[in-house]
Design a protein around this motif. Sequence first.
Motif, short mmCIF file in Angstrom:
data_model
loop_
_atom_site.label_atom_id
_atom_site.label_comp_id
_atom_site.label_asym_id
_atom_site.label_seq_id
_atom_site.Cartn_x
_atom_site.Cartn_y
_atom_site.Cartn_z
N UNK A 46 114.33 -0.74 27.18
CA UNK A 46 114.73 -1.66 26.11
C UNK A 46 115.20 -2.99 26.70
N UNK A 47 115.94 -2.93 27.80
CA UNK A 47 116.39 -4.17 28.44
C UNK A 47 115.26 -4.87 29.18
N UNK A 48 114.32 -4.11 29.67
CA UNK A 48 113.10 -4.70 30.23
C UNK A 48 112.37 -5.50 29.14
N UNK A 49 112.28 -4.94 27.94
CA UNK A 49 111.68 -5.65 26.81
C UNK A 49 112.48 -6.90 26.46
N UNK A 50 113.81 -6.79 26.52
CA UNK A 50 114.65 -7.94 26.22
C UNK A 50 114.38 -9.08 27.18
N UNK A 51 114.22 -8.79 28.46
CA UNK A 51 113.95 -9.85 29.44
C UNK A 51 112.58 -10.48 29.21
N UNK A 52 111.61 -9.67 28.82
CA UNK A 52 110.29 -10.22 28.50
C UNK A 52 110.36 -11.14 27.29
N UNK A 53 111.09 -10.72 26.26
CA UNK A 53 111.21 -11.54 25.06
C UNK A 53 111.97 -12.83 25.36
N UNK A 54 113.04 -12.73 26.14
CA UNK A 54 113.79 -13.94 26.51
C UNK A 54 112.94 -14.87 27.35
N UNK A 55 112.05 -14.30 28.17
CA UNK A 55 111.15 -15.14 28.95
C UNK A 55 110.24 -15.96 28.08
N UNK A 56 109.88 -15.44 26.93
CA UNK A 56 109.04 -16.20 25.99
C UNK A 56 109.84 -17.33 25.34
N UNK A 57 111.16 -17.23 25.40
CA UNK A 57 112.02 -18.34 24.97
C UNK A 57 112.23 -19.36 26.08
N UNK A 58 111.68 -19.07 27.25
CA UNK A 58 111.84 -19.97 28.39
C UNK A 58 113.08 -19.69 29.21
N UNK A 59 113.71 -18.54 29.01
CA UNK A 59 114.92 -18.20 29.74
C UNK A 59 114.59 -17.32 30.94
N UNK A 60 115.34 -17.45 32.03
CA UNK A 60 115.07 -16.66 33.23
C UNK A 60 115.53 -15.22 33.06
#
Length: 249
Positions: A46-60
């Motif tokens: 779930x947190x792996x998915x969160x990082x992927x989604x945040x990456x689409x926002x341009x966040x590291x």
Amino acid sequence: MIELILPRFVLWAEEFGDPPDAVLLPGEDWPVQATTSERRRAYTTARHCARRALGRLGLPPQAIPKNLDGTPRWPSAVVGSLTHCVGYRAAAVSTTSLVAALGIDAEPNIALRAGTLTAVADRPELANLDSLSSDGIHPDRLLICAKESAYKAWFSMTRSYRPFPDVVIEFAPGQRTFTAQVRHCRQSEGGACPTEMTGSWTASEGLLLTAVVAPRAKALPPPRERNGVVAIDDVSGPFDEFASLHRQA
């Protein structure tokens, strides 16, 4: 799958398993140190998915620790929601300038244990489930799924607990949408008290998914429905593109 029920200004990531590159970052593991391996895998993905989604926002890539109240701790100016069940994990995120509240939930499309539903639903809710009996889904499980996403969205705005029966769901006949009403809400709770929210749901691959999104900008384009399923073009890109979208709305 979850893109079917999310508006274009909410970014997402999902997994139907646990990829080997899904790992926890420092500060994330304390809630699952003494739990089962299955629970740890779900929490990690779930947190792996969160990082992927945040990456689409341009966040590291960054840690998404768990707050003491059980909610994920999102980066500044981000609103988000996580869900996981057997065979599915997902995350959805947006910016706080665009979205006031966000909640997603996933459940297996199987019946609840006897007695569970009557403990969390009232008579009008139970009667409303008859309209869903021909959709090849378990209405009792869908009701719980809708309550979960509505509760997550409501809590993300108010930071206040409500008993599950206080979140009342009404499904729209012939559509994959619902309204959620929160009873006994006080304006002092978090400075905001949304008494009604709207949500969408979908069913596929033995899963039920629900989402409740409360946009801040009233001018944002409403969902389009295609064959009873919300289907809005997704938007990807860096954080400044979201700011541009907000200005144009």
